[in-house]
Scaffold this motif. Structure first.
Motif, mmCIF file in Angstrom:
data_model
loop_
_atom_site.group_PDB
_atom_site.id
_atom_site.type_symbol
_atom_site.label_atom_id
_atom_site.label_comp_id
_atom_site.label_asym_id
_atom_site.label_seq_id
_atom_site.Cartn_x
_atom_site.Cartn_y
_atom_site.Cartn_z
ATOM 1 N N LEU A 128 0.850 -1.180 0.000
ATOM 2 C CA LEU A 128 0.000 0.000 0.000
ATOM 3 C C LEU A 128 0.886 1.230 0.000
ATOM 4 O O LEU A 128 2.038 1.192 0.393
ATOM 5 N N LYS A 129 0.328 2.325 -0.423
ATOM 6 C CA LYS A 129 1.032 3.594 -0.495
ATOM 7 C C LYS A 129 1.727 3.914 0.826
ATOM 8 O O LYS A 129 1.112 3.887 1.884
ATOM 9 N N GLY A 130 3.023 4.193 0.770
ATOM 10 C CA GLY A 130 3.769 4.538 1.961
ATOM 11 C C GLY A 130 3.984 3.369 2.906
ATOM 12 O O GLY A 130 4.313 3.575 4.060
ATOM 13 N N ALA A 182 1.749 1.508 4.146
ATOM 14 C CA ALA A 182 0.631 1.396 5.082
ATOM 15 C C ALA A 182 -0.120 0.086 4.875
ATOM 16 O O ALA A 182 -0.078 -0.505 3.806
ATOM 17 N N GLY A 206 -12.286 3.506 0.905
ATOM 18 C CA GLY A 206 -11.251 2.943 1.761
ATOM 19 C C GLY A 206 -11.671 1.740 2.577
ATOM 20 O O GLY A 206 -10.831 1.078 3.179
ATOM 21 N N ARG A 256 -8.554 1.242 4.871
ATOM 22 C CA ARG A 256 -7.226 1.753 4.513
ATOM 23 C C ARG A 256 -7.102 3.164 5.074
ATOM 24 O O ARG A 256 -7.830 4.061 4.660
ATOM 25 N N PRO A 257 -6.202 3.363 6.020
ATOM 26 C CA PRO A 257 -6.109 4.653 6.709
ATOM 27 C C PRO A 257 -5.717 5.827 5.820
ATOM 28 O O PRO A 257 -6.009 6.968 6.169
ATOM 29 N N GLU A 258 -5.121 5.561 4.681
ATOM 30 C CA GLU A 258 -4.787 6.675 3.782
ATOM 31 C C GLU A 258 -6.002 7.122 2.967
ATOM 32 O O GLU A 258 -5.959 8.144 2.294
ATOM 33 N N LYS A 259 -7.099 6.368 3.043
ATOM 34 C CA LYS A 259 -8.316 6.689 2.285
ATOM 35 C C LYS A 259 -9.452 7.237 3.148
ATOM 36 O O LYS A 259 -10.323 7.929 2.638
ATOM 37 N N THR A 260 -9.465 6.884 4.436
ATOM 38 C CA THR A 260 -10.554 7.324 5.304
ATOM 39 C C THR A 260 -10.093 7.336 6.754
ATOM 40 O O THR A 260 -8.982 6.914 7.054
ATOM 41 N N THR A 261 -10.969 7.804 7.628
ATOM 42 C CA THR A 261 -10.654 7.884 9.054
ATOM 43 C C THR A 261 -11.776 7.264 9.869
ATOM 44 O O THR A 261 -12.905 7.144 9.376
ATOM 45 N N THR A 294 -3.900 -2.160 6.247
ATOM 46 C CA THR A 294 -5.271 -1.887 6.672
ATOM 47 C C THR A 294 -5.318 -1.809 8.195
ATOM 48 O O THR A 294 -4.474 -2.366 8.895
#
Length: 129
Positions: free
Chosen positions: A29-31, A33, A62, A80-85, A35
């Motif tokens: 995953l990007k960076g 990261a 995400g 996916r933390p880079e897509k949502t919170t 799930t």
């Protein structure tokens, strides 16, 4: 000499195919990261609630998976933390018509729920609608 070049070519193909397989089976995953999971206490009460919440969460950016445990009313979301919170996911639960932890459901969405899914209807003898 011909045997050596054939052996080198075979070795090259073997190494190339293994690295391609490794990239497909373990996507990065990007960076770097991965799930993450978050859990929310909901006001869901039956299997219709389960289906509604899980389907709704599947459309959120995400979200990789969502599972509601009906007896405990706990919704577990893998995302996916880079897509949502977690805050955005909590809001999505509210917009579906259910409480999410200490936050109450969106009134308009809650009013659209079937009667069996409303928290004021606390006696549920049949959870298979």
């Amino acid at each position: 000499m011909k045997l050596l070049s054939s052996l080198v070519a075979s070795l090259f193909l073997l190494v190339s195919s293994q690295s391609a397989f490794a990239q497909q089976s373990t996507p990065k995953l990007k960076g770097g990261a991965t799930t993450e999971q978050v859990q929310f206490k909901t006001s869901a009460v039956c299997d219709m609630c389960k289906a509604r919440l899980e389907k709704s969460m599947a459309y959120e950016k995400g979200v990789q998976a969502a599972n509601l445990d009906v007896p405990s009313k706990v919704l577990t979301v893998t995302y996916r933390p880079e897509k949502t919170t977690p805050a955005a996911l909590r809001t999505a639960v509210q917009r579906t018509g259910y409480d999410a932890d200490e936050l109450t459901a969106d009134t308009r969405a809650y009013n659209k729920l079937p009667d069996c899914c409303k928290k004021t209807n606390s006696v549920h003898t049949d959870s298979k609608h």
